[in-house]
Design a protein around this motif. Structure first.
Motif, PDB file in Angstrom:
ATOM      1  N   ARG A  47       4.432   9.898  -7.215  1.00 21.88           N
ATOM      2  CA  ARG A  47       5.988  10.078  -8.012  1.00 21.88           C
ATOM      3  C   ARG A  47       4.934  10.556  -9.529  1.00 21.88           C
ATOM      4  O   ARG A  47       5.282  11.439 -10.521  1.00 21.88           O
ATOM      5  N   GLU A  48       3.680   9.493  -9.884  1.00 22.44           N
ATOM      6  CA  GLU A  48       3.037  10.073 -11.276  1.00 22.44           C
ATOM      7  C   GLU A  48       2.386  11.739 -11.604  1.00 22.44           C
ATOM      8  O   GLU A  48       2.411  12.238 -12.534  1.00 22.44           O
ATOM      9  N   SER A  49       2.159  11.436 -10.282  1.00 22.01           N
ATOM     10  CA  SER A  49       1.533  13.346 -10.028  1.00 22.01           C
ATOM     11  C   SER A  49       2.292  14.720  -9.789  1.00 22.01           C
ATOM     12  O   SER A  49       1.861  15.476 -10.694  1.00 22.01           O
ATOM     13  N   LEU A  50       3.595  14.156  -9.733  1.00 22.42           N
ATOM     14  CA  LEU A  50       4.584  14.844  -9.427  1.00 22.42           C
ATOM     15  C   LEU A  50       6.121  14.736 -10.666  1.00 22.42           C
ATOM     16  O   LEU A  50       5.988  13.927 -11.057  1.00 22.42           O
ATOM     17  N   PRO A  51       6.511  15.649 -11.044  1.00 18.93           N
ATOM     18  CA  PRO A  51       8.089  15.336 -11.551  1.00 18.93           C
ATOM     19  C   PRO A  51       9.099  14.801 -11.162  1.00 18.93           C
ATOM     20  O   PRO A  51       9.688  15.730 -10.903  1.00 18.93           O
ATOM     21  N   ILE A  52       8.615  14.060 -10.576  1.00 21.47           N
ATOM     22  CA  ILE A  52      10.117  13.490 -10.003  1.00 21.47           C
ATOM     23  C   ILE A  52      10.125  11.726 -10.803  1.00 21.47           C
ATOM     24  O   ILE A  52       9.311  11.575 -11.187  1.00 21.47           O
ATOM     25  N   ARG A  53      11.963  12.218 -10.462  1.00 26.33           N
ATOM     26  CA  ARG A  53      12.254  10.856 -11.405  1.00 26.33           C
ATOM     27  C   ARG A  53      12.208   9.722 -10.881  1.00 26.33           C
ATOM     28  O   ARG A  53      12.242   9.675  -9.520  1.00 26.33           O
ATOM     29  N   THR A 101       0.499  -0.925   0.025  1.00 23.57           N
ATOM     30  CA  THR A 101       0.337  -0.406  -0.063  1.00 23.57           C
ATOM     31  C   THR A 101       0.869   1.398  -0.082  1.00 23.57           C
ATOM     32  O   THR A 101       0.640   2.200  -0.696  1.00 23.57           O
ATOM     33  N   VAL A 102       1.877   1.012   0.600  1.00 22.50           N
ATOM     34  CA  VAL A 102       2.672   2.342   0.769  1.00 22.50           C
ATOM     35  C   VAL A 102       3.636   2.541  -0.566  1.00 22.50           C
ATOM     36  O   VAL A 102       3.713   3.612  -1.187  1.00 22.50           O
ATOM     37  N   ILE A 103       3.983   1.590  -1.383  1.00 21.09           N
ATOM     38  CA  ILE A 103       4.504   1.540  -2.300  1.00 21.09           C
ATOM     39  C   ILE A 103       3.415   2.166  -3.430  1.00 21.09           C
ATOM     40  O   ILE A 103       3.854   2.815  -4.153  1.00 21.09           O
ATOM     41  N   GLU A 104       2.341   1.769  -3.177  1.00 17.37           N
ATOM     42  CA  GLU A 104       1.367   2.393  -4.690  1.00 17.37           C
ATOM     43  C   GLU A 104       0.602   3.519  -4.221  1.00 17.37           C
ATOM     44  O   GLU A 104       0.705   4.208  -4.722  1.00 17.37           O
ATOM     45  N   GLY A 105       1.075   3.861  -3.401  1.00 17.88           N
ATOM     46  CA  GLY A 105       0.803   5.731  -2.309  1.00 17.88           C
ATOM     47  C   GLY A 105       2.495   6.148  -3.361  1.00 17.88           C
ATOM     48  O   GLY A 105       1.954   7.307  -3.927  1.00 17.88           O
ATOM     49  N   ILE A 106       3.366   5.645  -2.789  1.00 17.08           N
ATOM     50  CA  ILE A 106       4.862   6.696  -3.846  1.00 17.08           C
ATOM     51  C   ILE A 106       4.892   6.815  -4.964  1.00 17.08           C
ATOM     52  O   ILE A 106       4.792   7.983  -5.810  1.00 17.08           O
ATOM     53  N   GLU A 107       4.188   5.763  -5.868  1.00 17.67           N
ATOM     54  CA  GLU A 107       4.447   5.592  -7.328  1.00 17.67           C
ATOM     55  C   GLU A 107       2.522   6.558  -7.463  1.00 17.67           C
ATOM     56  O   GLU A 107       2.923   7.696  -8.899  1.00 17.67           O
ATOM     57  N   ALA A 108       1.907   6.931  -7.621  1.00 21.81           N
ATOM     58  CA  ALA A 108       1.051   7.883  -7.685  1.00 21.81           C
ATOM     59  C   ALA A 108       1.339   9.054  -7.399  1.00 21.81           C
ATOM     60  O   ALA A 108       0.647  10.288  -7.769  1.00 21.81           O
ATOM     61  N   ARG A 143      13.043   4.908  -6.501  1.00 24.61           N
ATOM     62  CA  ARG A 143      13.398   3.417  -5.846  1.00 24.61           C
ATOM     63  C   ARG A 143      14.324   3.640  -4.831  1.00 24.61           C
ATOM     64  O   ARG A 143      14.948   2.754  -3.753  1.00 24.61           O
ATOM     65  N   ILE A 144      15.588   5.214  -5.239  1.00 22.22           N
ATOM     66  CA  ILE A 144      16.080   4.828  -3.796  1.00 22.22           C
ATOM     67  C   ILE A 144      15.106   5.659  -2.344  1.00 22.22           C
ATOM     68  O   ILE A 144      15.188   4.682  -1.243  1.00 22.22           O
ATOM     69  N   LEU A 145      13.960   6.215  -2.204  1.00 22.54           N
ATOM     70  CA  LEU A 145      13.599   6.165  -0.894  1.00 22.54           C
ATOM     71  C   LEU A 145      12.735   4.974  -0.730  1.00 22.54           C
ATOM     72  O   LEU A 145      12.662   4.581   0.692  1.00 22.54           O
ATOM     73  N   LEU A 146      12.596   4.096  -1.895  1.00 23.29           N
ATOM     74  CA  LEU A 146      12.095   2.482  -1.099  1.00 23.29           C
ATOM     75  C   LEU A 146      13.271   1.719  -0.701  1.00 23.29           C
ATOM     76  O   LEU A 146      13.306   1.168   0.250  1.00 23.29           O
ATOM     77  N   LYS A 147      14.404   2.076  -1.473  1.00 25.50           N
ATOM     78  CA  LYS A 147      15.691   1.281  -0.932  1.00 25.50           C
ATOM     79  C   LYS A 147      15.999   2.119   0.766  1.00 25.50           C
ATOM     80  O   LYS A 147      16.125   1.134   1.151  1.00 25.50           O
ATOM     81  N   ILE A 148      16.496   3.091   1.220  1.00 27.44           N
ATOM     82  CA  ILE A 148      15.846   3.632   2.529  1.00 27.44           C
ATOM     83  C   ILE A 148      15.304   3.206   3.426  1.00 27.44           C
ATOM     84  O   ILE A 148      15.178   2.559   4.534  1.00 27.44           O
ATOM     85  N   ILE A 149      13.563   2.985   2.607  1.00 22.74           N
ATOM     86  CA  ILE A 149      12.764   2.653   3.739  1.00 22.74           C
ATOM     87  C   ILE A 149      13.239   1.026   3.833  1.00 22.74           C
ATOM     88  O   ILE A 149      12.828   0.610   4.586  1.00 22.74           O
ATOM     89  N   GLY A 150      13.163   0.551   3.067  1.00 22.56           N
ATOM     90  CA  GLY A 150      13.839  -1.124   2.737  1.00 22.56           C
ATOM     91  C   GLY A 150      14.625  -1.788   3.915  1.00 22.56           C
ATOM     92  O   GLY A 150      14.871  -2.375   4.845  1.00 22.56           O
ATOM     93  N   ILE A 151      16.147  -0.891   4.188  1.00 21.43           N
ATOM     94  CA  ILE A 151      17.059  -0.388   4.955  1.00 21.43           C
ATOM     95  C   ILE A 151      16.440  -0.131   6.670  1.00 21.43           C
ATOM     96  O   ILE A 151      17.368  -1.147   7.230  1.00 21.43           O
ATOM     97  N   THR A 152      15.827   0.139   6.647  1.00 20.57           N
ATOM     98  CA  THR A 152      15.669   0.798   7.470  1.00 20.57           C
ATOM     99  C   THR A 152      14.760   0.180   8.460  1.00 20.57           C
ATOM    100  O   THR A 152      14.526  -0.244  10.036  1.00 20.57           O
ATOM    101  N   TYR A 153      13.574  -0.402   7.980  1.00 18.15           N
ATOM    102  CA  TYR A 153      12.924  -1.659   8.037  1.00 18.15           C
ATOM    103  C   TYR A 153      14.161  -2.736   8.556  1.00 18.15           C
ATOM    104  O   TYR A 153      13.784  -3.490   9.861  1.00 18.15           O
ATOM    105  N   ILE A 154      14.599  -3.571   8.058  1.00 16.35           N
ATOM    106  CA  ILE A 154      15.199  -4.546   7.766  1.00 16.35           C
ATOM    107  C   ILE A 154      16.276  -4.406   9.549  1.00 16.35           C
ATOM    108  O   ILE A 154      16.184  -4.962  10.114  1.00 16.35           O
TER     109      ILE A 154
END
Length: 127
Positions: A56-62, A47-54, A67-78
Motif C-alpha cells: 500500500r505504501e509503495s503503490l497509490p492505493i487508498r 506478517t501478511v498484514i505488514e506485507g500488504i501495508e508495504a 482495510r476491505i482486503l483485510l476484512k475479506i481475508i478475515g471473513i474467509t478464514y473464520i
C-alpha cells in the motif's frame, strides 16, 4: 509449518483414541487443537498484514481498500475455520450455512470496491 502439522497430527491421533471411548471427547479435543492452530495462524497473519501495508505504501492505493482486503481475508478464514469444525463434528448442513454466510459477507464488504471499479470503467468509457 512443521510445528502446526505435528500439533494437528497429534491431535487427530489422540482424538481417534478418545473416539472409541467417548466420541464427544474426540470432538472437544479437535476443537481445542483447532483453536491452538488458529492462534498460531493469527501470529502469521501479522506478517501478511505488514506485507500488504508495504504494498500500500509503495503503490497509490487508498487505505480503505486495504482495510476491505483485510476484512475479506478475515471473513474467509473464520468462515472456513468454523465450517470445517462443523463438518468434523458431523454437521454438514450448519457448515454449508456458515460457508454461504461467509460468501455473502465477502460480497457485502466488497461492494465499495466494486462500485469504485465501475466508476473507473465509466470514466474510461465516457466521451
Amino acid at each position: 509449518m512443521i510445528r502446526i502439522a505435528m500439533i494437528g497430527i497429534a491431535g487427530v491421533l489422540m482424538a481417534q483414541q478418545l473416539k472409541a471411548l467417548k466420541p464427544e471427547y474426540g470432538v472437544y479435543l479437535c476443537l481445542g487443537v483447532s483453536l491452538l492452530i488458529f492462534l498460531q495462524v493469527t501470529d502469521s497473519l501479522r506478517t501478511v498484514i505488514e506485507g500488504i501495508e508495504a504494498v500500500r505504501e509503495s503503490l497509490p492505493i487508498r487505505a480503505g481498500y486495504v482495510r476491505i482486503l483485510l476484512k475479506i481475508i478475515g471473513i474467509t478464514y473464520i468462515a472456513e475455520f468454523a465450517s470445517d469444525l462443523c463438518k468434523d463434528a458431523g454437521y454438514q448442513t450448519i457448515a454449508g450455512q456458515i460457508q454461504m454466510f461467509g460468501k455473502l459477507s465477502v460480497l457485502a464488504v466488497s461492494i465499495p470496491v466494486l462500485t469504485a471499479l465501475l466508476d473507473t470503467i465509466r470514466t474510461f468509457l465516457a466521451p
